[in-house]
Design a protein around this motif. Sequence first.
Motif, PDB file in Angstrom:
ATOM      1  N   GLY A   1       3.359  10.826  -3.651  1.00 54.95           N
ATOM      2  CA  GLY A   1       4.590  11.307  -3.037  1.00 54.95           C
ATOM      3  C   GLY A   1       4.398  11.407  -1.544  1.00 54.95           C
ATOM      4  O   GLY A   1       3.296  11.628  -1.045  1.00 54.95           O
ATOM      5  N   VAL A   2       5.461  11.240  -0.795  1.00 50.43           N
ATOM      6  CA  VAL A   2       5.341  11.153   0.653  1.00 50.43           C
ATOM      7  C   VAL A   2       5.130  12.501   1.318  1.00 50.43           C
ATOM      8  O   VAL A   2       5.034  12.588   2.531  1.00 50.43           O
ATOM      9  CB  VAL A   2       6.579  10.451   1.261  1.00 50.43           C
ATOM     10  CG1 VAL A   2       6.650   9.010   0.807  1.00 50.43           C
ATOM     11  CG2 VAL A   2       7.853  11.187   0.875  1.00 50.43           C
ATOM     12  N   ALA A   3       5.055  13.579   0.541  1.00 51.34           N
ATOM     13  CA  ALA A   3       4.725  14.875   1.137  1.00 51.34           C
ATOM     14  C   ALA A   3       3.225  14.968   1.422  1.00 51.34           C
ATOM     15  O   ALA A   3       2.782  15.791   2.215  1.00 51.34           O
ATOM     16  CB  ALA A   3       5.156  16.011   0.214  1.00 51.34           C
ATOM     17  N   THR A   4       2.434  14.140   0.764  1.00 43.79           N
ATOM     18  CA  THR A   4       0.991  14.116   0.968  1.00 43.79           C
ATOM     19  C   THR A   4       0.665  13.380   2.263  1.00 43.79           C
ATOM     20  O   THR A   4       1.337  12.416   2.624  1.00 43.79           O
ATOM     21  CB  THR A   4       0.304  13.402  -0.203  1.00 43.79           C
ATOM     22  OG1 THR A   4       0.656  14.055  -1.407  1.00 43.79           O
ATOM     23  CG2 THR A   4      -1.203  13.396  -0.040  1.00 43.79           C
ATOM     24  N   LYS A   5      -0.372  13.804   2.958  1.00 46.20           N
ATOM     25  CA  LYS A   5      -0.778  13.102   4.161  1.00 46.20           C
ATOM     26  C   LYS A   5      -1.441  11.786   3.795  1.00 46.20           C
ATOM     27  O   LYS A   5      -2.304  11.727   2.921  1.00 46.20           O
ATOM     28  CB  LYS A   5      -1.716  13.970   4.996  1.00 46.20           C
ATOM     29  CG  LYS A   5      -1.003  15.139   5.680  1.00 46.20           C
ATOM     30  CD  LYS A   5      -1.905  15.808   6.704  1.00 46.20           C
ATOM     31  CE  LYS A   5      -1.135  16.875   7.465  1.00 46.20           C
ATOM     32  NZ  LYS A   5      -1.966  17.536   8.500  1.00 46.20           N
TER      33      LYS A   5
ATOM     34  N   MET B   1       0.822  -1.201   0.000  1.00 46.85           N
ATOM     35  CA  MET B   1       0.000   0.000   0.000  1.00 46.85           C
ATOM     36  C   MET B   1       0.861   1.257   0.000  1.00 46.85           C
ATOM     37  O   MET B   1       0.567   2.232  -0.699  1.00 46.85           O
ATOM     38  CB  MET B   1      -0.926   0.022   1.215  1.00 46.85           C
ATOM     39  CG  MET B   1      -1.960   1.141   1.176  1.00 46.85           C
ATOM     40  SD  MET B   1      -2.598   1.586   2.805  1.00 46.85           S
ATOM     41  CE  MET B   1      -1.189   2.517   3.458  1.00 46.85           C
ATOM     42  N   PHE B   2       1.961   1.232   0.761  1.00 45.18           N
ATOM     43  CA  PHE B   2       2.813   2.415   0.833  1.00 45.18           C
ATOM     44  C   PHE B   2       3.471   2.676  -0.520  1.00 45.18           C
ATOM     45  O   PHE B   2       3.665   3.833  -0.905  1.00 45.18           O
ATOM     46  CB  PHE B   2       3.876   2.249   1.915  1.00 45.18           C
ATOM     47  CG  PHE B   2       4.621   3.523   2.204  1.00 45.18           C
ATOM     48  CD1 PHE B   2       4.074   4.500   3.009  1.00 45.18           C
ATOM     49  CD2 PHE B   2       5.873   3.740   1.654  1.00 45.18           C
ATOM     50  CE1 PHE B   2       4.746   5.681   3.266  1.00 45.18           C
ATOM     51  CE2 PHE B   2       6.570   4.923   1.903  1.00 45.18           C
ATOM     52  CZ  PHE B   2       5.999   5.895   2.720  1.00 45.18           C
ATOM     53  N   ARG B   3       3.806   1.645  -1.252  1.00 45.03           N
ATOM     54  CA  ARG B   3       4.378   1.834  -2.589  1.00 45.03           C
ATOM     55  C   ARG B   3       3.379   2.536  -3.501  1.00 45.03           C
ATOM     56  O   ARG B   3       3.745   3.444  -4.261  1.00 45.03           O
ATOM     57  CB  ARG B   3       4.774   0.479  -3.180  1.00 45.03           C
ATOM     58  CG  ARG B   3       6.025  -0.144  -2.570  1.00 45.03           C
ATOM     59  CD  ARG B   3       6.248  -1.528  -3.126  1.00 45.03           C
ATOM     60  NE  ARG B   3       7.429  -2.158  -2.541  1.00 45.03           N
ATOM     61  CZ  ARG B   3       7.689  -3.449  -2.589  1.00 45.03           C
ATOM     62  NH1 ARG B   3       6.837  -4.270  -3.214  1.00 45.03           N
ATOM     63  NH2 ARG B   3       8.780  -3.950  -2.037  1.00 45.03           N
ATOM     64  N   ARG B   4       2.118   2.121  -3.420  1.00 47.34           N
ATOM     65  CA  ARG B   4       1.100   2.794  -4.244  1.00 47.34           C
ATOM     66  C   ARG B   4       0.943   4.243  -3.806  1.00 47.34           C
ATOM     67  O   ARG B   4       0.858   5.147  -4.641  1.00 47.34           O
ATOM     68  CB  ARG B   4      -0.234   2.055  -4.124  1.00 47.34           C
ATOM     69  CG  ARG B   4      -1.318   2.721  -4.950  1.00 47.34           C
ATOM     70  CD  ARG B   4      -2.693   2.088  -4.766  1.00 47.34           C
ATOM     71  NE  ARG B   4      -3.698   2.965  -5.383  1.00 47.34           N
ATOM     72  CZ  ARG B   4      -5.008   2.829  -5.230  1.00 47.34           C
ATOM     73  NH1 ARG B   4      -5.494   1.846  -4.485  1.00 47.34           N
ATOM     74  NH2 ARG B   4      -5.836   3.664  -5.816  1.00 47.34           N
ATOM     75  N   PHE B   5       0.915   4.467  -2.514  1.00 46.27           N
ATOM     76  CA  PHE B   5       0.802   5.825  -1.976  1.00 46.27           C
ATOM     77  C   PHE B   5       1.939   6.709  -2.467  1.00 46.27           C
ATOM     78  O   PHE B   5       1.726   7.822  -2.963  1.00 46.27           O
ATOM     79  CB  PHE B   5       0.784   5.749  -0.448  1.00 46.27           C
ATOM     80  CG  PHE B   5       1.072   7.044   0.253  1.00 46.27           C
ATOM     81  CD1 PHE B   5       0.241   8.144   0.093  1.00 46.27           C
ATOM     82  CD2 PHE B   5       2.170   7.159   1.087  1.00 46.27           C
ATOM     83  CE1 PHE B   5       0.507   9.344   0.758  1.00 46.27           C
ATOM     84  CE2 PHE B   5       2.435   8.350   1.750  1.00 46.27           C
ATOM     85  CZ  PHE B   5       1.607   9.435   1.583  1.00 46.27           C
TER      86      PHE B   5
END
Length: 218
Positions: A54-58, A45-49
């Motif tokens: 991008g990890v700047a998004t909540k 799931m984190f890979r899709r996120f």
Amino acid sequence: MEHPVLIAIRRAAFTPLGWFAPGPADHAPENAKFLILIGNTGPEMFRRFARESGVATKLDAWTREAVSGLAADLGATAVYPFDTDPPWPFLSWARRGGAGHVSPLGLNIHSVYGLWHAYRAALLFPVVFDLTPPSPGSHPCETCVGRPCLSACPVGAFDGAGYDVQACAKHLAREEGQACMARGCLARHACPVGQGFAYAPAQASYHMRAFLGARQEE
């Protein structure tokens, strides 16, 4: 063969973690005839996120968008553990849905995924599915020798009865807490169950930064 709804959940990079037909005592939303808990296990799931936002998004905002689309495709509605009005009883639903046990850390422990999973939403369906209820399996903590999770925290934030949130946050904000910030909670890493699903450094660091940021905003 796995049920098509469960297959669709997995294709969306979420994991179906438990399910049941709720009754009045479960405090599920009205008209919910069947409830499936979904979340993340391991890195998918984190890979899709990260790929989509991008990890700047909540993560909560992305989750709401991703799950609402999945729910619409499946003819369901969704509620989330980060909804606060009302606060939905996700841990009670986990017990009811065969999704694991309460660990000495207070976190849910799954017989397969260990502590490396999290509930991201519950899908609510207007019909009951013919699905065999999942078994939570035996409680792995009852046969764990020494319970290393309780002694791994550098500041003793866990004592088996509670969690000292402030001690944890203060440690993470200091230089000596950077190992925890980079790798993730050392107490979770100490648990021998589900180690193959442990979060990669980027995912672990993201969650630790989000946790610390939330504490500093309080």
